[in-house]
Design an enzyme around this catalytic site. Structure first.
Site, PDB file in Angstrom:
ATOM      1  N   ASP A   1       0.870  -1.180   0.000  1.00 39.05           N
ATOM      2  CA  ASP A   1       0.000   0.000   0.000  1.00 39.05           C
ATOM      3  C   ASP A   1       0.907   1.230   0.000  1.00 39.05           C
ATOM      4  OD1 ASP A   1      -1.884   1.990   0.452  1.00 39.05           O
ATOM      5  OD2 ASP A   1      -2.926   0.913   2.049  1.00 39.05           O
TER       6      ASP A   1
ATOM      7  N   ASP B   1      -2.874   7.187  -3.392  1.00 36.23           N
ATOM      8  CA  ASP B   1      -2.950   6.122  -2.398  1.00 36.23           C
ATOM      9  C   ASP B   1      -3.432   4.893  -3.160  1.00 36.23           C
ATOM     10  OD1 ASP B   1      -3.265   4.600  -0.121  1.00 36.23           O
ATOM     11  OD2 ASP B   1      -4.723   5.918   0.848  1.00 36.23           O
TER      12      ASP B   1
ATOM     13  N   HIS C   1     -11.564   6.559   1.646  1.00 34.81           N
ATOM     14  CA  HIS C   1     -11.581   7.870   2.288  1.00 34.81           C
ATOM     15  C   HIS C   1     -11.383   8.971   1.264  1.00 34.81           C
ATOM     16  CE1 HIS C   1      -7.174   7.426   1.814  1.00 34.81           C
ATOM     17  NE2 HIS C   1      -7.426   6.170   2.116  1.00 34.81           N
TER      18      HIS C   1
ATOM     19  N   HIS D   1      -6.457  11.326   4.843  1.00 37.13           N
ATOM     20  CA  HIS D   1      -7.798  10.836   5.182  1.00 37.13           C
ATOM     21  C   HIS D   1      -8.645  12.018   5.580  1.00 37.13           C
ATOM     22  CE1 HIS D   1      -5.393   7.109   5.916  1.00 37.13           C
ATOM     23  NE2 HIS D   1      -6.414   6.587   5.297  1.00 37.13           N
TER      24      HIS D   1
ATOM     25  N   GLU E   1     -10.688   1.326  -0.957  1.00 44.62           N
ATOM     26  CA  GLU E   1      -9.810   0.201  -0.627  1.00 44.62           C
ATOM     27  C   GLU E   1     -10.544  -0.941   0.074  1.00 44.62           C
ATOM     28  OE1 GLU E   1      -6.631   1.233   2.163  1.00 44.62           O
ATOM     29  OE2 GLU E   1      -7.522   3.204   2.428  1.00 44.62           O
TER      30      GLU E   1
ATOM     31  N   GLU F   1      -6.484  -1.195  -3.844  1.00 46.61           N
ATOM     32  CA  GLU F   1      -6.898   0.204  -3.685  1.00 46.61           C
ATOM     33  C   GLU F   1      -6.525   1.021  -4.919  1.00 46.61           C
ATOM     34  OE1 GLU F   1      -4.904   2.294  -0.494  1.00 46.61           O
ATOM     35  OE2 GLU F   1      -6.448   3.846  -0.435  1.00 46.61           O
TER      36      GLU F   1
END
Ligand code: CO
Length: 296
Positions: free
Chosen positions: A85, A96, A156, A164, A189, A281
């Site tokens: 990640d 992300d 998010h 976030h 994700e 993600e």
């Protein structure tokens, strides 16, 4: 959205994708997780960006927030289920993104289920959508394959220097009550597990973030805190990075900075039933009603 801003979100996405793919390609038996993390950090920096957060390389029942410690000796073993990640920051515009590899073996149904969940999300996601729509498709895809979604982890909103923020994109319909933003970036994700679907804090901490300026008695502590604020803003950073720069004494200083409330800790997250965990993600950019997957 201004073109300049949009270009930075897109570039952050492209660099994040390259870093993710590099990490996945290194998931071979006998490879040090530290070597993978450092290779990811290097490719991000060589592309002119910075990591959005330390590469999370989480193995088997660890779901998230593990990044190698200073001089980490952990090696990947045949059959390990490894989540990579990662993200890049271009002037604070972030990506992300994550994927899962099975070390030395073929993809397993658990991994396929999460990949399908994210594919289904990509088909229906749009600005302003009820998050419930995404949560339902994620939950149903994973449950139909015989696994549990992790209900207390999720996607998010993403802002400049803010990893976030805003909407929480739950992996289960029961936790879902918001709407996606109309403009800007969100990360989705899905996580699935062979366990019950809930993560808990372990006692280990390898990732921290800046919370606020505090009175710090030690000279070294003040120096470290100043560096952290200037270099990472409020984005997460690795303990390892600070020890590399300031030496082994920094470990104790970091504990002191947490105790005074200057820093926040992210505990390594573990599946409660020791279930194996998989994750995928992507980051999505919404602009004038259009969706771009920046990390595809
Ligand atoms: Co994320």
């Amino acid at each position: 959205m201004e073109k300049e801003e949009k270009d930075k979100w897109l570039l952050a996405g492209k660099i994040g994708k390259e870093a993710r793919e590099l990490g996945i390609s290194m998931c071979k038996p006998g490879t040090l997780v530290l070597d993978i993390a450092e290779a990811i950090e290097k490719i991000i920096r060589e592309s002119g960006a910075k990591p959005s957060f330390p590469p999370n390389i989480s193995i088997n029942q660890i779901a998230a927030h593990y990044t190698p410690k200073f001089e980490d000796k952990t090696e990947l073993k045949e059959g390990d289920v490894v989540k990579i990640d990662v993200g890049a920051s271009v002037d604070g515009y972030l990506s992300d993104t994550a994927a899962t590899a099975v070390v030395g073996g073929a993809e397993i149904p658990l991994v396929t289920s999460v990949k399908s969940a994210l594919d289904s999300v990509m088909k229906i996601i749009k600005p302003g959508l009820a998050v419930l729509e995404l949560s339902s498709v994620i939950e149903d895809t994973i449950r139909k394959a015989g696994f549990s979604p992790i209900v207390n982890l999720g996607g998010h909103g993403v802002g400049r220097y803010s990893l976030h923020e805003g909407e929480f994109i739950a992996n289960s319909r029961n936790y879902s009550d918001s709407y996606l933003r109309k403009e800007g970036v969100v990360a989705v994700e899905p996580f699935a597990t062979t366990g019950g679907g809930y993560v808990v804090d372990s006692s280990e901490v390898q990732i921290l973030s800046f919370l606020g300026r505090k009175n710090v008695r030690s000279q070294l502590g003040r120096e470290i805190l100043g560096f952290i604020e200037g270099e990472y803003h409020e984005l997460p950073f690795a303990k390892r990075w600070i020890i590399q720069k300031f030496g082994r004494l920094a470990d104790t200083e970091l504990k002191g900075l947490v105790a005074t409330g200057a820093l926040n800790e992210f505990n390594v997250l573990k599946e409660k039933d020791n279930g194996i965990v998989a994750q995928f993600e992507h980051s999505f950019l919404f602009d004038e009603g259009k969706v771009t997957v920046t990390t595809l």
